[in-house]
Scaffold this active site. Sequence first.
Site, mmCIF file in Angstrom:
data_model
loop_
_atom_site.group_PDB
_atom_site.id
_atom_site.type_symbol
_atom_site.label_atom_id
_atom_site.label_comp_id
_atom_site.label_asym_id
_atom_site.label_seq_id
_atom_site.Cartn_x
_atom_site.Cartn_y
_atom_site.Cartn_z
ATOM 1 N N SER A 14 8.660 6.902 -20.254
ATOM 2 C CA SER A 14 9.335 5.594 -20.345
ATOM 3 C C SER A 14 10.654 5.654 -21.118
ATOM 4 C CB SER A 14 8.449 4.538 -21.015
ATOM 5 O OG SER A 14 7.207 4.472 -20.411
ATOM 6 N N GLU A 143 14.533 12.995 -9.416
ATOM 7 C CA GLU A 143 13.931 12.706 -10.717
ATOM 8 C C GLU A 143 12.513 13.262 -10.734
ATOM 9 O OE1 GLU A 143 13.461 8.464 -11.362
ATOM 10 O OE2 GLU A 143 12.177 8.821 -13.106
ATOM 11 N N CYS A 385 4.345 -13.832 -0.162
ATOM 12 C CA CYS A 385 3.163 -13.145 0.347
ATOM 13 C C CYS A 385 1.897 -13.956 0.037
ATOM 14 C CB CYS A 385 3.103 -11.726 -0.185
ATOM 15 S SG CYS A 385 2.148 -10.663 0.904
ATOM 16 N N ARG A 466 -2.555 -7.495 4.017
ATOM 17 C CA ARG A 466 -3.528 -7.306 5.088
ATOM 18 C C ARG A 466 -3.752 -8.584 5.884
ATOM 19 N NH1 ARG A 466 -5.941 -2.509 4.503
ATOM 20 N NH2 ARG A 466 -5.883 -2.061 2.291
ATOM 21 N N HIS A 514 8.039 -9.651 1.576
ATOM 22 C CA HIS A 514 8.485 -9.528 0.186
ATOM 23 C C HIS A 514 10.000 -9.426 0.127
ATOM 24 C CE1 HIS A 514 4.615 -8.485 -1.888
ATOM 25 N NE2 HIS A 514 4.258 -8.291 -0.628
ATOM 26 N N GLU A 516 11.937 -9.664 -2.313
ATOM 27 C CA GLU A 516 12.464 -9.089 -3.562
ATOM 28 C C GLU A 516 12.885 -7.634 -3.430
ATOM 29 O OE1 GLU A 516 9.331 -9.889 -2.946
ATOM 30 O OE2 GLU A 516 7.878 -8.572 -3.928
HETATM 31 N N1 GLN Z 1 -3.854 -10.260 -0.782
HETATM 32 C C1 GLN Z 1 -3.008 -10.735 0.272
HETATM 33 C C2 GLN Z 1 -3.093 -9.869 1.515
HETATM 34 O O1 GLN Z 1 -3.529 -8.748 1.460
HETATM 35 C C3 GLN Z 1 -1.574 -10.863 -0.200
HETATM 36 C C4 GLN Z 1 -0.955 -9.554 -0.562
HETATM 37 C C5 GLN Z 1 0.334 -9.710 -1.299
HETATM 38 O O2 GLN Z 1 0.613 -10.758 -1.891
HETATM 39 N N2 GLN Z 1 1.138 -8.665 -1.293
HETATM 40 O O3 GLN Z 1 -2.717 -10.291 2.572
#
Ligand code: GLN
Length: 543
Positions: A14, A143, A385, A466, A514, A516
């Site tokens: 770290s 790295e 998500c 999933r 996602h 982000e």
């Molecule tokens: N647990 C949920 C799924 O598997 C959402 C996963 C998440 O937020 N990355 O679909």
Amino acid sequence: MPKYVFVTGGVVSSVGKGVLAASLGLLLEYRGLKVAMMKLDPYINVDPGTMNPYEHGEVFVTDDGAETDLDLGHYQRFTHAHLSQKSNVTTGGIYNAVIQKERRGEYLGKTVQVIPHITDEIKSRIRMLTTEENSDVDIAIIEIGGTVGDIESQPFLEAIRQFKLEVGTRECCYVHVTLVPYIEAAGELKTKPTQHSVRALRDIGIQPNVIVCRTGSHKLGVDQRRKVALFCDVSDNAIISAEDITPFYAIPLNLKNQGLDDTVLELLDIEAPEGDLSEWRTIVDRLISATEVVRIAAVGKYVSHNDAYKSINEAFVHAGIANECKVQLEWVDSECFEQGEDPEKVLADYDGVLIGPGFGSRGIEGKIKAVRYVRENKKPFFGICLGMQIAVIEMTRTCLGRPEANSTEFNTETPDPVVSLLTEQLGVQAMGGTMRLGAYRCELKAGTKVRAAYGQDVIGERHRHRYEFNNNYREPLEKAAGLVVSGIHPKIDHELVEIIELEDHPWFCASQFHPEFKSTPLNPQPLFRDFVKAALACRRERG
Ligand code: GLN
């Protein structure tokens, strides 16, 4: 032919090797060079996908669906390096490949050993990095996770030692990032641990060319610099003082001031024009000058690990840059709503509410209560998500009058599985690498807030989950809750709902993907940007 920079760590973990590697990549890119980035991780997991983010930090996902170490997130935010399955290799991945080769009979007759078979596999992965999209790379920065002296890092260190023999002295160099602690009682920075860690590195046969000293809140003095140089056999100008810097994005500027890029280019015998860092400086200036604060409540499970949602935290920093404000993300434990806490009381003072990604059923009911509050009270909301799944569960329960609606992840027997497994996930037993992973094409609907945010009709965002929205509930929710499906992934026989919003709400938006993972300070992610913009408006309205 590419040249190579190997980044190792000493004394403790770290110390920020990842940020150092990413910052060096940035400085080299500004000098017109193309870089590739890679992380070699010493643990036995085949990839970090099965590791708990609350203990190890987030799992970062690439376009091609690799579940990787969070340092790749730094690489993504600081550089333009192409990241893929090839960019993160673990001990488990290496052994897995070697054992499969052995089973196929590729080493027939040989005893399979760490040297040469494991080290050869590591070297071949390093070479593989600079093929295909990366074939025109000038410099590959690699790295090595862990700390010199760890049992597990040894094969990697041995491999990078051998690598120099194969490519030649001016073709690669070694940067060692190490801790120089400040000892309060002595009132001094102490270089001894660094000397020891360099000695450990030399025992393996690696002489570092650059030493980056992490000195906490102190600066390395002239004397200490000389001492490290002398004892470690490195020239004075190759000793870098890397004290803690805020804002974080100013780190490359500190390294630039000390000529880290010049030193590396000289070592590698590369001539490159001086870089113009003014756009990066502008970002740093904006971060420093922003005064208005937007408060966002992140409603979720309690998280003690700072890096569990690293990319989300950073995406909010980027959104702050875009809106010239500071975003303060505060965790609110969703279980408090299950214990009777009133969402109005807890959330009214926030300018926006986020429900982020997650797995497992703890705290879910509390999150559902929080969504109901923001939906009905028109507070800016952003779901990511699991956050989108919670939003549709809430709407189904409240607006369709189906109180037992749920995701089959949390209740396999629910009469209203508004979130459920797709047929392709039904038979899946193994946990590693089996989710819907990586970038998918998403077609946006004209006239929606999401389409306006992106300014384009088709986007590609990354997934890691999933469960999916169940299309049987789409029309009823459109009618009863004002749900708008703002983006879909087209499949042959049906559409996957990728992002939703609400018609009659200042900003209620939730994505199955996602966003982000693609946000950078130079290109703030549009959904984060507009969510923060809406939160800012909400704040100003409340006065
Ligand atoms: N647990 C949920 C799924 O598997 C959402 C996963 C998440 O937020 N990355 O679909």
